[in-house]
Design an enzyme around this catalytic site. Sequence first.
Site, mmCIF file in Angstrom:
data_model
loop_
_atom_site.group_PDB
_atom_site.id
_atom_site.type_symbol
_atom_site.label_atom_id
_atom_site.label_comp_id
_atom_site.label_asym_id
_atom_site.label_seq_id
_atom_site.Cartn_x
_atom_site.Cartn_y
_atom_site.Cartn_z
ATOM 1 N N GLY A 226 0.829 -1.189 0.000
ATOM 2 C CA GLY A 226 0.000 0.000 0.000
ATOM 3 C C GLY A 226 0.862 1.236 0.000
ATOM 4 O O GLY A 226 2.062 1.183 -0.283
ATOM 5 N N ASP B 107 -8.134 5.429 10.132
ATOM 6 C CA ASP B 107 -8.354 4.767 8.846
ATOM 7 C C ASP B 107 -9.138 3.475 9.036
ATOM 8 O O ASP B 107 -8.810 2.434 8.468
ATOM 9 C CB ASP B 107 -7.011 4.496 8.150
ATOM 10 C CG ASP B 107 -7.184 4.164 6.663
ATOM 11 O OD1 ASP B 107 -8.225 4.525 6.073
ATOM 12 O OD2 ASP B 107 -6.276 3.538 6.088
#
Length: 306
Positions: free
Chosen positions: A33, A146
Amino acid sequence: MSPHGTPSQFTPLGPGDPREVAGYRLQARLGSGGMGSVYLSYTRGGQPVAVKVVRSEFAEDPEFRRRFELEVRAARRAQGIYTVPVLDSNTEGAAPWLATAFVPGLSLSEVVRSHGPLPAETVLLLVGGVAEALQSIHAAGIIHRDLKPGNVLLASDGPKVIDFGIARAADVTALTGTDVRVGTPSYMAPEQITGTSATPGTDVFALGIVTHYAATGGHPFGEGAAHAVMYRIVQEEPDLAAAPEALRGLIAACLAKDPAARPTPAQVIDACRALSPGQTLQRRDSWLPAPLAAEVTQRLHARPPT
């Protein structure tokens, strides 16, 4: 970036992947990511772990390193049944890294894509567990920032929340605003989007969206381009028509625009208990629907490529 993957997502190491990190022999890539890559390894005693190696762009930023050290230290304090513990780390070497326990589960996003929305009773057990994870995370002085379906794993013994706190390290680096995106726009609270301070209530807003997604497979502020969804999050009320009627009040409370008006994680747990059969949350072996439980069990015994 999730420090986990599911066993079906094991991929062989590529030519650019390290073979070892601080004595951890890397077996397979689990994912990657914005902040780096995640690998499967094992402790010397044979326990599987997920090793996250930070990208060089971040590693070269002194402010990131300072924040990363603080956040990893805080993450080590977050101990709970529904969190994934940080076991080891090094924030000072050429490539900062951390190791967490490996959870052989399916992410909520995978589950909904493959199996569709979850039954209301499962959603209540899921949300109650995630809210309890948020209690552990907030008690350690961390705001997740998140929380999203990709950061909630469904394991045989309950949900597990991953990736908490680490995004904050990137939040204040010179890289913010470049191609490295911190947080997920469609799961941000209004105060994140407008740039005001994040609070524990920020995670509760994200939990409201996660709850709606688990129960419907959709987003309460609609789909489309990230900037359009963020505009609706800030300016418009959610559309909860697709959600089971019993869950709408809880979801709406979590999605209050004012952080102070949102329930605490403890109040979310109480609401889930009140809505559950017998007004209690009891996670048994069969907390997941049978086809999903069978797939999670299958993942438990999967092996990485050799």
